[in-house]
Scaffold this active site. Structure first.
Site, PDB file in Angstrom:
ATOM      1  N   LYS A 171      -1.429   2.053  -9.695  1.00  0.00           N
ATOM      2  CA  LYS A 171      -0.612   3.282  -9.647  1.00  0.00           C
ATOM      3  C   LYS A 171       0.251   3.354 -10.906  1.00  0.00           C
ATOM      4  O   LYS A 171       1.053   2.463 -11.173  1.00  0.00           O
ATOM      5  CB  LYS A 171       0.274   3.267  -8.392  1.00  0.00           C
ATOM      6  CG  LYS A 171       1.314   4.397  -8.351  1.00  0.00           C
ATOM      7  CD  LYS A 171       2.125   4.378  -7.048  1.00  0.00           C
ATOM      8  CE  LYS A 171       3.299   5.370  -7.084  1.00  0.00           C
ATOM      9  NZ  LYS A 171       4.121   5.330  -5.858  1.00  0.00           N
ATOM     10  N   ASP A 176       9.203   8.583 -10.759  1.00  0.00           N
ATOM     11  CA  ASP A 176       9.009   9.265  -9.471  1.00  0.00           C
ATOM     12  C   ASP A 176      10.327   9.872  -8.996  1.00  0.00           C
ATOM     13  O   ASP A 176      11.168   9.187  -8.419  1.00  0.00           O
ATOM     14  CB  ASP A 176       8.469   8.252  -8.442  1.00  0.00           C
ATOM     15  CG  ASP A 176       8.160   8.905  -7.095  1.00  0.00           C
ATOM     16  OD1 ASP A 176       8.165  10.152  -7.026  1.00  0.00           O
ATOM     17  OD2 ASP A 176       7.887   8.160  -6.125  1.00  0.00           O
ATOM     18  N   LYS A 183      13.952  12.875  -4.149  1.00  0.00           N
ATOM     19  CA  LYS A 183      14.597  11.659  -3.636  1.00  0.00           C
ATOM     20  C   LYS A 183      16.114  11.794  -3.729  1.00  0.00           C
ATOM     21  O   LYS A 183      16.612  12.520  -4.596  1.00  0.00           O
ATOM     22  CB  LYS A 183      14.171  10.458  -4.503  1.00  0.00           C
ATOM     23  CG  LYS A 183      12.759   9.982  -4.292  1.00  0.00           C
ATOM     24  CD  LYS A 183      12.483   8.761  -5.167  1.00  0.00           C
ATOM     25  CE  LYS A 183      11.063   8.250  -4.972  1.00  0.00           C
ATOM     26  NZ  LYS A 183      10.792   7.746  -3.627  1.00  0.00           N
ATOM     27  N   ASP A 194       7.809   2.688 -11.070  1.00  0.00           N
ATOM     28  CA  ASP A 194       6.760   3.151 -10.162  1.00  0.00           C
ATOM     29  C   ASP A 194       5.360   3.058 -10.798  1.00  0.00           C
ATOM     30  O   ASP A 194       4.399   3.619 -10.274  1.00  0.00           O
ATOM     31  CB  ASP A 194       7.059   4.580  -9.681  1.00  0.00           C
ATOM     32  CG  ASP A 194       6.512   4.850  -8.281  1.00  0.00           C
ATOM     33  OD1 ASP A 194       6.219   3.877  -7.570  1.00  0.00           O
ATOM     34  OD2 ASP A 194       6.372   6.029  -7.924  1.00  0.00           O
ATOM     35  N   ASP A 253       6.668  13.460  -2.348  1.00  0.00           N
ATOM     36  CA  ASP A 253       7.093  12.098  -2.709  1.00  0.00           C
ATOM     37  C   ASP A 253       6.023  11.059  -2.341  1.00  0.00           C
ATOM     38  O   ASP A 253       6.117   9.907  -2.760  1.00  0.00           O
ATOM     39  CB  ASP A 253       8.421  11.779  -2.007  1.00  0.00           C
ATOM     40  CG  ASP A 253       9.145  10.597  -2.622  1.00  0.00           C
ATOM     41  OD1 ASP A 253       8.731  10.166  -3.722  1.00  0.00           O
ATOM     42  OD2 ASP A 253      10.122  10.120  -2.022  1.00  0.00           O
ATOM     43  N   GLU A 255       3.218  10.665  -3.604  1.00  0.00           N
ATOM     44  CA  GLU A 255       2.343  11.023  -4.724  1.00  0.00           C
ATOM     45  C   GLU A 255       1.440   9.877  -5.174  1.00  0.00           C
ATOM     46  O   GLU A 255       0.377  10.104  -5.727  1.00  0.00           O
ATOM     47  CB  GLU A 255       3.189  11.505  -5.919  1.00  0.00           C
ATOM     48  CG  GLU A 255       3.761  10.411  -6.834  1.00  0.00           C
ATOM     49  CD  GLU A 255       4.689   9.410  -6.141  1.00  0.00           C
ATOM     50  OE1 GLU A 255       5.297   9.776  -5.113  1.00  0.00           O
ATOM     51  OE2 GLU A 255       4.787   8.267  -6.621  1.00  0.00           O
ATOM     52  N   ARG A 257      -0.342   7.793  -3.491  1.00  0.00           N
ATOM     53  CA  ARG A 257      -1.641   7.788  -2.812  1.00  0.00           C
ATOM     54  C   ARG A 257      -2.548   8.893  -3.355  1.00  0.00           C
ATOM     55  O   ARG A 257      -3.777   8.777  -3.306  1.00  0.00           O
ATOM     56  CB  ARG A 257      -1.441   7.883  -1.291  1.00  0.00           C
ATOM     57  CG  ARG A 257      -0.733   9.117  -0.843  1.00  0.00           C
ATOM     58  CD  ARG A 257      -0.191   8.986   0.573  1.00  0.00           C
ATOM     59  NE  ARG A 257       1.009   8.155   0.653  1.00  0.00           N
ATOM     60  CZ  ARG A 257       1.670   7.889   1.779  1.00  0.00           C
ATOM     61  NH1 ARG A 257       1.256   8.402   2.927  1.00  0.00           N
ATOM     62  NH2 ARG A 257       2.744   7.131   1.766  1.00  0.00           N
TER      63      ARG A 257
HETATM   64  N1  BES Z   1       7.395   5.129  -5.266  1.00  0.00           N
HETATM   65  C1  BES Z   1       7.686   5.316  -3.911  1.00  0.00           C
HETATM   66  C2  BES Z   1       7.690   4.032  -3.087  1.00  0.00           C
HETATM   67  C3  BES Z   1       8.737   3.001  -3.456  1.00  0.00           C
HETATM   68  C4  BES Z   1       9.920   2.941  -2.728  1.00  0.00           C
HETATM   69  C5  BES Z   1       8.522   2.099  -4.454  1.00  0.00           C
HETATM   70  C6  BES Z   1      10.876   1.998  -3.046  1.00  0.00           C
HETATM   71  C7  BES Z   1       9.477   1.150  -4.778  1.00  0.00           C
HETATM   72  C8  BES Z   1      10.649   1.093  -4.067  1.00  0.00           C
HETATM   73  C9  BES Z   1       6.648   6.258  -3.269  1.00  0.00           C
HETATM   74  O1  BES Z   1       6.053   7.176  -4.092  1.00  0.00           O
HETATM   75  C10 BES Z   1       7.403   7.007  -2.233  1.00  0.00           C
HETATM   76  O2  BES Z   1       8.228   7.786  -2.589  1.00  0.00           O
HETATM   77  N2  BES Z   1       7.110   6.723  -0.989  1.00  0.00           N
HETATM   78  C11 BES Z   1       7.777   7.364   0.078  1.00  0.00           C
HETATM   79  C12 BES Z   1       6.717   7.922   0.932  1.00  0.00           C
HETATM   80  C13 BES Z   1       7.220   8.845   1.959  1.00  0.00           C
HETATM   81  C14 BES Z   1       7.570  10.182   1.391  1.00  0.00           C
HETATM   82  C15 BES Z   1       6.133   9.023   2.939  1.00  0.00           C
HETATM   83  C16 BES Z   1       8.564   6.286   0.835  1.00  0.00           C
HETATM   84  O3  BES Z   1       8.015   5.192   1.025  1.00  0.00           O
HETATM   85  O4  BES Z   1       9.698   6.530   1.168  1.00  0.00           O
HETATM   86 ZN    ZN Z   2       5.979   6.670  -6.116  1.00  0.00          ZN
HETATM   87 ZN    ZN Z   3       7.144   9.032  -4.265  1.00  0.00          ZN
END
Ligand code: BES
Ligand code: ZN
Ligand code: ZN
Length: 404
Positions: A171, A176, A183, A194, A253, A255, A257
């Site tokens: 990834k 992000d 966020k 990220d 968010d 993204e 995946r």
């Molecule tokens: N990049 C984040 C995941 C992440 C969170 C990485 C904390 C490192 C530290 C990912 O893109 C994300 O935002 N995931 C969200 C998904 C949610 C919207 C379903 C999450 O895990 O909160």
């Molecule tokens: Zn992310």
């Molecule tokens: Zn995200």
């Protein structure tokens, strides 16, 4: 600078320190394992995290000479290559996102490929549009820094294999913000990390080339910035993807995946790797489940799971297996598209993310997904804020060695 010298060399030449700070470390009594850790630790201790300070370039690097027995020279040099590949990955993760654009990551891979002898192809927005990498393009459409697909191929000389033994997908979100599903601002700056999965993949391909490992590998990095803009994708949008499957974007968010869906479908369709591993800072949920101690591992393949677990444990790059039961799949079913990018229930987020990815793997039997959100960027005793760990580089290096 870190040099490894054998005792016989030290005795025959007078060591001649080039810098004011010269440290000699005697390592000749160490086991191979401890020597490896000492070399890696010493090399990483030289990383200058203050590179952007006004006087950053005046940092005086000490010269460390590690004095070892001649019989351990190859062990020490191999450890030095691992450490250098980790330093490359750390540098990428720690670089701020105004500098580290998708183009910057691509340039970095191209330069590494030239230096260490592997092929790198970079696809820009125009090429990605022709290729129909629609999910990667959708994530990047809100940013002025256009997406890239980075494809790295290391094929040892004389090897005629067409299918790589190992395919890696990382990834590569250069930053992000969450997109329109923005966020909270607290600690959003951490999201420069990220692309920890991308850094692990670039570092691992570089490591295979540095060590001249006898294994054909392909690394794919879908790189994009997830920004907030009038052109950004919206919650509720339906997008297409390289696989041809349509995706309902519930949350912008989620993204990672989306870009991985295209990265996985691309590597499978174009390379058919025997084994396939993706690494991604994918979910906050994996941190809720495992904390900052281990990555989450998702696979149907017991053999790969056992192998990654056993190579990861002694080097503190732990993987911990999570379930992939079909019970979780319906949570990702969409009413209007083939699949949606977020579960309807606020539970088991790292598992439902893995079930989403699975849809794009064409039932590949040897696929492993590693969610490294908790381990790619960490607190340490050496810095006030979080810094890169290079998680995955040494793990993949050790795993590749079990495959040759
Ligand atoms: N990049 C984040 C995941 C992440 C969170 C990485 C904390 C490192 C530290 C990912 O893109 C994300 O935002 N995931 C969200 C998904 C949610 C919207 C379903 C999450 O895990 O909160
Ligand atoms: Zn992310
Ligand atoms: Zn995200």
């Amino acid at each position: 600078m870190l040099e490894v010298i054998s005792i016989s060399e030290v005795l025959s030449t007078n060591s001649n320190p080039k810098t004011k700070i010269h440290i000699e470390v005697i390592g000749s009594h160490l086991s191979d394992e401890l020597l490896t850790n000492a070399v890696i630790g010493l090399r990483i201790s030289l990383v200058n995290i203050g590179a952007f300070k006004t006087n950053g370039n005046r940092f005086e690097e000490p010269q460390i000479s590690l004095i070892i027995d001649k019989s351990q020279e190859s062990i020490a040099n191999k450890a030095l290559s691992i450490a250098e590949a980790q330093v490359s990955a750390m540098h990428l993760v720690d670089t701020p996102s105004n500098i580290k654009t998708p183009e910057y990551m691509a340039d970095y891979a191209v330069a590494s490929g030239k230096k260490y002898g592997y092929k790198v192809d970079v696809y820009d927005k125009k090429a990605l549009t022709e290729m129909k990498m629609d999910a990667l393009l959708a994530v990047g459409q809100g940013s002025c820094h256009e997406p890239r697909l980075i494809v790295m191929e290391y094929n040892p000389k004389g090897k005629k294999s067409t299918n790589p033994k190992l395919g890696l997908v990382g990834k590569g979100i250069s930053f992000d913000t969450g997109g329109i599903s923005i966020k909270p601002s607290a600690n959003m700056g951490y999201m420069k990390s990220d692309m920890g999965g991308a850094a692990a993949v670039i570092g691992a391909v570089e490591l295979a080339a540095r060590l001249k490992l006898d294994i054909h590998i392909v690394g794919v990095v879908p790189a994009a910035e997830n920004s907030v803009d009038a052109n950004s994708i919206r919650p509720g949008d339906v997008i297409s993807s390289y696989s041809g499957k349509s995706i309902e974007v519930i949350d912008t968010d989620a993204e990672g995946r989306l870009v991985l869906a295209d990265g996985l479908a691309y590597i499978i369709r174009n390379y058919q790797p025997e084994n396939l591993i993706d690494l991604a800072t994918l979910t906050g949920s994996v941190i809720a489940a495992l904390g900052y101690t281990a990555s989450g591992m998702f696979t149907h393949n017991d053999e790969m799971a056992a192998s990654l677990t056993s190579v990861g444990a002694p080097i503190n790059e732990r993987v911990w297996r999570m379930p992939m039961w079909e019970d979780y799949a319906p949570d990702m079913h969409s009413d209007i598209a083939d699949i949606k990018n977020l579960s309807s229930r606020p539970v088991a987020g790292s598992i439902t993310a893995a079930k989403f990815l699975e849809v794009f793997t064409a039932e590949h039997k040897n696929w492993v997904h590693l969610d490294i959100a908790g381990v790619a960027f960490a607190d340490s005793e050496f810095a006030k804020s979080r810094t890169a760990t290079a998680f995955g580089v040494r793990l993949l290096g050790a795993y590749m060695e079990t495959m040759v």
